[in-house]
Design an enzyme around this catalytic site. Structure first.
Site, PDB file in Angstrom:
ATOM      1  N   THR A 263      30.453  52.806  26.580  1.00 29.46           N
ATOM      2  CA  THR A 263      30.979  54.136  26.934  1.00 29.46           C
ATOM      3  C   THR A 263      32.487  54.195  26.700  1.00 29.46           C
ATOM      4  O   THR A 263      33.249  54.554  27.601  1.00 29.46           O
ATOM      5  CB  THR A 263      30.668  54.502  28.402  1.00 29.46           C
ATOM      6  OG1 THR A 263      31.256  53.498  29.261  1.00 29.46           O
ATOM      7  CG2 THR A 263      29.179  54.594  28.656  1.00 29.46           C
ATOM      8  N   LEU A 266      34.944  57.028  28.034  1.00 29.80           N
ATOM      9  CA  LEU A 266      34.173  57.835  28.984  1.00 29.80           C
ATOM     10  C   LEU A 266      33.866  56.989  30.215  1.00 29.80           C
ATOM     11  O   LEU A 266      33.528  55.807  30.083  1.00 29.80           O
ATOM     12  CB  LEU A 266      32.849  58.306  28.369  1.00 29.80           C
ATOM     13  CG  LEU A 266      32.917  59.259  27.176  1.00 29.80           C
ATOM     14  CD1 LEU A 266      31.536  59.409  26.559  1.00 29.80           C
ATOM     15  CD2 LEU A 266      33.461  60.614  27.613  1.00 29.80           C
ATOM     16  N   GLU A 421      35.718  42.747  36.367  1.00 31.52           N
ATOM     17  CA  GLU A 421      36.875  42.444  35.517  1.00 31.52           C
ATOM     18  C   GLU A 421      36.586  41.326  34.547  1.00 31.52           C
ATOM     19  O   GLU A 421      37.036  41.349  33.391  1.00 31.52           O
ATOM     20  CB  GLU A 421      38.075  42.076  36.402  1.00 31.52           C
ATOM     21  CG  GLU A 421      39.383  41.876  35.644  1.00 31.52           C
ATOM     22  CD  GLU A 421      39.656  40.444  35.198  1.00 31.52           C
ATOM     23  OE1 GLU A 421      40.695  40.215  34.553  1.00 31.52           O
ATOM     24  OE2 GLU A 421      38.827  39.547  35.494  1.00 31.52           O
ATOM     25  N   HIS A 550      37.556  29.347  35.510  1.00 31.41           N
ATOM     26  CA  HIS A 550      36.239  29.874  35.121  1.00 31.41           C
ATOM     27  C   HIS A 550      35.123  28.837  35.191  1.00 31.41           C
ATOM     28  O   HIS A 550      34.101  28.973  34.516  1.00 31.41           O
ATOM     29  CB  HIS A 550      36.295  30.484  33.718  1.00 31.41           C
ATOM     30  CG  HIS A 550      36.988  31.816  33.672  1.00 31.41           C
ATOM     31  ND1 HIS A 550      36.930  32.648  32.571  1.00 31.41           N
ATOM     32  CD2 HIS A 550      37.754  32.467  34.585  1.00 31.41           C
ATOM     33  CE1 HIS A 550      37.634  33.751  32.808  1.00 31.41           C
ATOM     34  NE2 HIS A 550      38.145  33.651  34.030  1.00 31.41           N
TER      35      HIS A 550
END
Length: 745
Positions: A263, A266, A421, A550
C-alpha cells in the site's frame, strides 16, 4: 495557577494572547487548570519543572520496565506484541501517572514469516541429490531463552520461497563491486549460491546485486571480525562477554522500501487498494537465508578457488577463498553443491500503533512527537525495549506532573509506540501516510529513541542541522554517568567530535538515513527530526553494532551484565530526551537554529565546486546559481536569527512569536520535492536522499553526475544533471523565502 494569572492580566491582554492561539486537533478540556510557572515569562520553559523532571527520571524504574518488556519475545502482530499494546494503554490511562488520552491506530499490513511446518534449511548435497550435511538455522539454548514456541527461527523476512541449488562462492559483503570483482576473476556466477557477510550493503541489496549477476540464492552471516573484534570461541562470547555466540543469527527485513509493501503512499486499512503481491516491488528477487558464523565457517573454510583479497578476509579460522565449489580433501566432496530451502510465507496481519497525548495549554495545534517502536525479532532487550523502557519512564514522570496539576506544556506532546518497525518502519510510515496533512502542517519536531543504549560510553546524536542546538543545550546541563564529573556534552566531545568553523570543536551530530522510525518524518514529511542513544567507544571495538543485534541473545541478562549494568546510561538518555522534549514543547521561541544548516550547505557546495565544477563546465552547466542560492539562504537564516534575538529583548506579542516559530518549524518542508527522486519511494528531501555518487554533495546532483560521467554531450543523463541542479537551487531559494520576514511578499 498559570491560567488564572493570564486571566488576571485583563481582558485586553487575554485578547492579545488569543491572537497567538490557533485551535488544532487537540483541544484543552473545559475547566482544565494550568499550572504556575516560576520563570520570568509565564509562557516559557520552566527551569524548575525541568529540574524536577530530571531528578525524577529513575534508573531503577527503567530497569523494571525493561524486565517486563523483554520478559517474552514480541514479534510484530504476535499475542505478546498485542499484550504490550494493552500495557502501554494501561500506563497512559493511569489515574495517577497517565496522560490526557491514549488510543490505538490499527493497520492491516503484509508481513513475512517462516513456515512453522517446513523450516528453512541449508544443505550440502551430492550430484545425485543425496544430502551430505544439513544446517538448520537455529541458535543454541545458552541461557534457557533461545528456545520455545515464541522464538522465531532465523530468517530473511520477505525473501521469496524457493529451493535453489548450486556451487558455493564467497562474495564478501555482496555489493555490486564485490560481484563484479568475482566476474573479473573469471568466476561464472550463473546458478551459484553466494555466501556473503552482513555489513556495507543493505540486506535486500545483497540479494538484488546477486540476482543481477545470475546468482540463484544468497546466504548471509555475521563475521566475528565485523562484530566480535575477532573473538569466536564459545567461552569468549555471551554469556561470558558481550560477543555474539557462534550459533547467533541476525534476523531482519530484506524488503528494500519502508512502509507496508503493498500500500505505498496509502494507509494500510482493510479498504485500501493493494498491489498484487506478485507484482509488488522491493522484494528480494531470489531466496535468501541468514546463517550463523559457526555454519558459515564450515562452508567457507572448505571452499576452493583463488584466495580472497585481504579486505575480504574475516576472523574465521581459515584463509577465505572465493570458490566456486569445495576443495579436494576437505569436509565435502568437490562435486558437492549447496541447496537453500526457503519456505517463507506472506501474511496479512493487524498491527497497532499506540498513541499517548498531552494537550498543549497555549498552542494545542503544535505537536512535538516522541516515538519508539515496540516490536522485536525475539526478546529485544536492547532493540527496541531499551528505548521503550525510557519512553515509559519519561511519560510516567510527565504524566504524574500533569495529573497533579503542576504542569501542562505550551504545545501538545504525542508519545508513539510504533508497530512492525522491524519489517520496514511499517507502523510509523502508515501513520505518516494516514495523517500526512495534519502532521506536516502542525508538527514542530520528531524525537526518536529506538535503541536507547547500545553501550555505556557516550551519547550519540543524529538529526537534521536545526536540532543540533536543542540537543547540545540539553546535554550541557546533565551530568555524564560515571566518575568523570563531566557533563554529557563534554564527555561526548571526548569520543565523537568535529571542528566547526562557527563553534570550534563540538560533538558530531550524525545524519539521518532510514535506519529507524525517523525516516518517514524527515524524508516524507520534511519534519526536523533526531535520534538519541548511548553508544560505545569506537576506539575500543570495531563492532558495526552491538553483537547480539536481532538475535535470540538480546536479552535482559545481556543488558544487565554487559550493556548497562546500573542503568545509568538509560537514565542519561531519558534525561537528554526528556530535556529536549520539554525544551521543544515549552519554550516560548522554538529552540531550532536554522542557521546551523549553513555549514552543511557550504560543505556540499565546496564538494561540488572542487569535484564536479570542471566536469559540469564541459557540458555548459554552471554552479553559479547554486552559489547564489546558498548565499541567499545564509542571509535569510542570519536575518531570521537577528529578528528572533530582537524579539527576545523586548515584549513580543504571541502572534509575532507564532510567526517566527512557524518559519523555524516549516523550514525543513521547503527542502521537499516529491518529484525529485521518482525511483526512490518516500524520499523527497533534496538534502538527505540516498547518495550513490562518490562526491559528498547534494545527493541528487551527486547521483546524476555519477550516472552521466561516461555518457556523451547532450545525453539524457546530462539533462538529468541539469535538472537535479535546478531542483536544489529551487529548494534553497524556497527555503530562503520561508525564512524571510513574513510581510516580505
Amino acid at each position: 495557577m498559570q491560567w488564572v494569572k493570564v486571566v488576571g492580566l485583563g481582558v485586553g491582554a487575554a485578547a492579545l494572547l488569543g491572537l497567538g492561539i490557533i485551535l488544532g486537533h487537540f483541544a484543552i478540556p473545559k475547566g482544565a487548570e494550568q499550572p504556575a510557572s516560576s520563570t520570568s515569562d509565564p509562557q516559557d520553559l520552566d527551569l524548575e519543572i525541568l529540574k524536577t523532571v530530571m531528578e525524577q527520571l529513575d534508573a531503577s524504574r527503567i530497569q523494571e520496565n525493561l524486565r517486563e518488556l523483554a520478559r517474552q519475545p514480541h514479534l510484530a502482530s504476535s499475542p505478546r506484541d498485542e499484550a504490550l499494546v494493552q500495557l502501554l494503554l494501561q500506563r497512559w490511562r493511569d489515574q495517577v501517572s497517565g496522560l490526557d488520552s491514549a488510543r490505538t491506530v490499527e493497520y492491516e499490513v503484509l508481513l513475512s514469516f517462516p513456515s512453522p511446518e517446513r523450516p528453512n534449511l541449508v544443505e550440502v548435497v551430492g550430484p545425485d541429490g543425496a544430502v551430505r550435511h544439513s544446517y538448520l538455522p537455529k541458535e543454541e539454548n545458552v541461557t534457557g531463552e533461545q528456545e520455545g514456541p515464541d522464538v522465531v527461527q532465523p530468517y530473511a523476512a520477505y525473501a521469496p520461497p524457493g529451493t535453489p541449488q548450486g556451487f558455493l562462492v564467497y562474495a564478501n559483503h555482496g555489493t555490486e563491486d564485490d560481484f563484479k570483482y568475482l566476474q573479473d576473476q573469471g568466476i561464472n556466477l550463473q546458478g551459484t549460491i553466494a555466501l556473503t557477510r552482513y555489513g556495507v550493503a543493505g540486506r535486500g541489496a545483497k540479494a538484488v546485486n546477486a540476482a543481477r549477476h545470475g546468482v540463484a540464492g544468497v546466504l548471509v552471516y555475521t563475521d566475528p571480525g565485523d562484530i566480535n573484534d575477532g573473538r569466536s570461541l564459545p567461552n569468549e562470547t555471551f554469556p561470558y562477554s558481550w560477543g555474539l555466540p557462534p550459533s547467533g543469527v541476525e534476523r531482519g527485513s530484506y524488503h528494500e522500501y519502508f512502509g507496508d509493501p503493498v500500500t505505498p503512499y496509502l494507509p494500510a486499512h482493510p479498504s485500501s487498494f493493494r498491489l498484487n503481491w506478485d507484482n509488488a516491488s522491493g522484494f528480494p528477487p531470489i531466496p535468501a537465508q541468514p546463517i550463523s558464523f559457526q555454519h558459515a565457517e564450515d562452508l567457507l573454510c572448505n571452499l576452493q578457488g583463488p584466495r580472497a583479497p585481504e579486505s575480504w578476509q574475516g576472523a574465521l579460522s581459515c584463509e577465505y577463498q572465493l570458490g566456486p565449489g569445495f576443495k579436494q580433501g576437505g569436509k565435502f566432496t568437490e562435486d558437492s553443491q549447496v541447496k537453500v530451502s526457503v519456505h517463507n510465507l506472506l501474511v496479512l496481519r493487524n498491527s497497532s500503533n499506540v498513541l499517548g497525548i498531552i494537550r498543549g495549554a497555549v498552542e494545542p495545534d503544535r505537536y512535538v512527537v516522541y516515538g519508539n517502536h515496540r516490536d522485536s525479532w525475539v526478546h529485544g532487550a536492547v532493540d527496541p525495549s531499551s528505548g521503550t523502557a525510557v519512553l515509559l519512564e519519561i511519560s510516567r514522570v510527565l504524566g504524574t506532573l500533569l495529573k497533579k496539576g503542576t504542569w501542562r506544556p505550551r504545545r501538545s506532546i504525542m508519545f508513539a509506540s510504533w508497530g512492525a518497525e522491524e519489517f520496514g518502519l511499517i507502523g510509523s510510515t502508515e501513520f505518516t501516510e494516514e495523517f500526512f496533512s495534519k502532521l506536516q502542517e502542525r508538527t514542530v519536531a520528531y524525537i526518536n529513541v529506538d535503541i536507547s543504549v547500545f553501550a555505556n560510553a557516550t551519547l550519540r546524536g543524529q538529526g537534521t542541522p536545526p536540532v543540533q542546538n536543542v540537543i547540545f543545550s540539553a546535554a550541557k546541563e546533565i551530568s555524564s554517568p560515571g566518575p568523570s564529573g563531566l557533563t554529557i556534552y563534554d564527555n561526548w566531545i571526548r569520543y565523537i567530535n568535529r571542528s566547526s568553523p562557527v563553534y570550534g570543536v563540538i560533538p558530531s551530530i550524525g545524519t539521518l538515513g532510514a535506519g529507524s522510525d525517523y525516516a518517514p518524518f524527515v524524508h516524507f514529511l520534511g519534519i526536523s527530526s533526531m535520534d538519541l542513544a548511548y553508544t560505545y567507544d569506537r576506539s575500543k571495538t570495531s563492532a558495526r553494532i552491538y553483537p547480539t543485534y536481532h538475535t535470540a541473545f538480546d536479552t535482559l541478562e545481556y543488558v544487565e551484565k554487559f550493556v548497562d549494568p546500573d542503568f545509568s546510561s538509560h537514565q542519561a538518555v531519558a534525561r537528554v530526551a526528556g530535556s529536549v522534549l520539554l525544551r521543544l514543547s515549552d519554550s516560548f521561541f522554538l529552540p531550532l537554529k536554522v542557521s546551523d544548516y549553513s555549514e552543511t550547505l557550504q560543505s556540499f557546495l565546496q564538494a561540488a565546486q572542487q569535484d564536479l565544477s570542471a566536469l559540469l563546465e564541459q557540458h555548459s552547466i554552471s554552479l553559479g546559481p547554486l552559489v547564489t542560492a546558498v548565499e541567499k539562504f545564509e542571509a535569510a537564516a542570519t536575518g531570521l536569527g537577528q529578528r528572533i534575538s530582537d524579539l527576545q529583548k523586548g515584549s513580543p506579542d504571541p502572534l509575532q512569536v507564532r510567526m517566527v516559530n512557524d518559519q523555524l518549524m516549516l523550514l525543513e518542508r521547503a527542502f521537499l520535492n516529491p518529484r525529485a527522486f521518482p525511483e526512490e519511494r518516500y524520499y523527497s528531501h533534496v538534502l538527505w536522499a540516498p547518495r550513490t555518487g562518490s562526491v559528498a554533495t547534494f545527493p541528487g546532483l551527486a547521483n546524476a553526475c555519477s550516472r552521466a560521467n561516461n555518457t556523451n554531450l547532450g545525453s539524457e543523463e546530462w539533462a538529468e544533471v541539469h535538472r537535479q541542479l535546478s531542483i536544489v537551487v529551487a529548494a534553497l531559494e524556497g527555503a530562503a523565502d520561508t525564512l524571510r520576514p513574513v510581510d516580505d511578499l
